[in-house]
Design an enzyme around this catalytic site. Structure first.
Site, PDB file in Angstrom:
ATOM      1  N   TYR A 186     -29.299  14.531 -48.415  1.00 10.64           N
ATOM      2  CA  TYR A 186     -28.240  15.515 -48.660  1.00 10.64           C
ATOM      3  C   TYR A 186     -27.392  15.608 -47.404  1.00 10.64           C
ATOM      4  O   TYR A 186     -27.916  15.744 -46.294  1.00 10.64           O
ATOM      5  CB  TYR A 186     -28.862  16.879 -48.982  1.00 10.64           C
ATOM      6  N   ASP A 225     -26.956  11.765 -39.779  1.00  7.83           N
ATOM      7  CA  ASP A 225     -26.795  13.175 -40.107  1.00  7.83           C
ATOM      8  C   ASP A 225     -27.969  13.911 -39.460  1.00  7.83           C
ATOM      9  O   ASP A 225     -29.080  13.929 -39.993  1.00  7.83           O
ATOM     10  CB  ASP A 225     -26.776  13.357 -41.625  1.00  7.83           C
ATOM     11  N   LYS A 240     -26.635  23.691 -37.914  1.00  8.42           N
ATOM     12  CA  LYS A 240     -27.853  24.492 -37.785  1.00  8.42           C
ATOM     13  C   LYS A 240     -28.152  24.917 -36.337  1.00  8.42           C
ATOM     14  O   LYS A 240     -27.553  25.840 -35.831  1.00  8.42           O
ATOM     15  CB  LYS A 240     -29.027  23.754 -38.442  1.00  8.42           C
TER      16      LYS A 240
END
Ligand code: KE4
Length: 422
Positions: A142, A237, A265
């Protein structure tokens, strides 16, 4: 009705599904979300006033735990000076410096507001730099909710079994090529068929959105070689893994240097921050330096930057090895307790990330992750929540530990697991 139930009923009248991100709705585990009023250390407090040991940590950012004093102080100090300037501030440079110093593949970095913005912007610059349009991603990975990445995506897309999202044009999806995670042969075949059109390979260097799946021996190095051979950019990522699987990210841990890195994050310490960075020659293509447009009203927000700087400077001093060891002991003990109840359990763990898959099979990609019994996970999850343990409401996510988790927190979770009845 509990207070959370009341709030959720009200939310559903006003917000689609009552939540601002689908995974929070707890649908796949047949439950309703708890509304949270406060978080401190590794503890979440619900609207009912109940405490939970938090193994979600805002889906990753809170590696220092909630309200770490250094981060809290930095946020409060910054906010006293204004919430947003729309002009440069010094902490943007400080955060960029911390990131560039830590991550081997990052020479320059641009701040954005979320992981989604980071990946979509990285893809744009990769396309501009190579003059190619296709992107290769892995099934079950994702990369946020940008059109190009919603093919066979993990996280909530997998949890809710959404095959492809209406609203994403066919022509868009045709630009996205897929391969199973950990399958270099499949990647090679895609390159042999369309090598001249592939701008970039995007990968979670440790996959965290089909549950936790580590890269197999040689997988990341193999991607590096194929990208070099065919002139495509390798994009890591590291929205989950950056500053988590090691301070130097997955790229430092596995000694493979990507051309571009997407972050989010942890680098915002709980504030809404993302970033993408990488090779200077690629990053120089971004406006106003170059011709690739990408912008943001609130990008580099002073409060968010202050939280990020305080978080990274504090993390630099932490003992990652010890947290990895403690997490391993805890996760193995948890797996053993469940196996002792006759359940099939596969444990995958890297650093302070782990997933318990309810399956006999080794889990190395999305297909093997999908053999896990989601009903069993839902019962495990519900039982744990009733006993004050807060886990991700889907088997396609990972559990997170933090430097704030105490031995008592781990003991509480193990005791809760011992009492479960299946
Ligand atoms: P955001 O746009 O949610 O900040 O980041 C997107 C993203 C990009 N890359 C990776 C590897 C990610 O894990 C994410 C976001 N992760 C999800 C769940 N694992 C966050 C939770 C949510 O969607 O609410």
């Amino acid at each position: 009705m509990t207070r959370s139930e009341q709030l959720f009923a009200r939310a559903q009248e006003l917000i689609p599904g009552g939540v601002n991100s689908p995974v929070r709705a707890c649908r796949s585990v047949g439950a309703e979300p708890l509304f949270i009023t406060e978080a401190k250390g590794a503890t979440l407090t619900s609207a009912e006033g109940e405490d939970f040991v938090d193994f979600v940590l805002s889906w990753g950012p809170m590696l220092l735990g909630h309200q770490h004093p250094a981060v809290q102080e930095a946020i409060l100090k910054a906010v006293e000076k204004g919430a947003s300037f729309g002009a440069p501030c010094e902490d943007e440079i400080n955060l960029a410096e911390e990131i560039v110093d830590a991550l081997p593949g990052v020479e320059m970095v641009r701040m954005v507001n979320s992981g989604t913005e980071a990946t979509m912007s990285a893809l744009r610059v990769a396309r501009a730099f190579t003059g190619r349009s296709k992107v290769l991603k892995f099934v079950g990975c994702y990369h946020g909710h940008c059109d190009s990445f919603l093919a066979s995506a993990g996280s909530g897309v997998a949890t809710l079994s959404i095959p492809g999202t209406p609203g994403v044009p066919e022509e868009m999806v045709a630009q996205t090529l897929l391969a199973p995670y950990n399958d270099l042969e499949a990647v090679k075949k895609q390159f042999e068929a369309a090598g001249d059109d592939i701008a970039a390979v995007f990968v979670e260097p440790v996959a965290g959105n089909m549950g936790l799946v580590p890269p197999g021996e040689g997988f990341l190095k193999g991607l590096r070689q194929l990208c070099d051979e065919y002139g495509a950019l390798l994009v890591f990522d590291e929205v989950i893994t950056g500053f988590r699987v090691a301070y130097v990210g997955a790229q430092g841990r596995y000694s493979v240097t990507p051309d571009l890195t997407c972050m989010g994050k942890i680098i915002g310490g709980g504030m809404p921050v993302g970033a993408y960075g990488g090779r200077g020659d690629v990053m120089q293509r971004i406006a106003p330096c170059g011709d690739v447009y990408q912008a943001g009203t609130l990008a580099g927000n002073p409060v968010a930057m202050a939280a990020g700087v305080a978080t990274l400077r504090t993390l630099k001093e932490q003992d990652y090895g010890l947290l990895e060891f403690r997490t391993k002991q805890f996760a193995e003990a948890l797996a053993d307790i469940l196996r002792g109840k006759g359940l099939p359990v596969r444990l995958n763990q890297v650093a302070s990330l782990f997933t318990l898959f309810f399956t006999e099979n080794e889990v190395t990609d999305f297909d093997s992750a999908a053999t896990a019994d989601s009903d069993l996970y839902a019962r495990f999850w519900g039982g744990m929540r009733r006993k004050g343990i807060y886990l991700a409401p889907s088997g396609f996510e990972c559990a997170f530990t933090s430097f704030a988790h105490t031995e008592e927190d781990f003991e509480k979770a193990l005791d809760a697991a011992k009492e479960l009845r299946f």
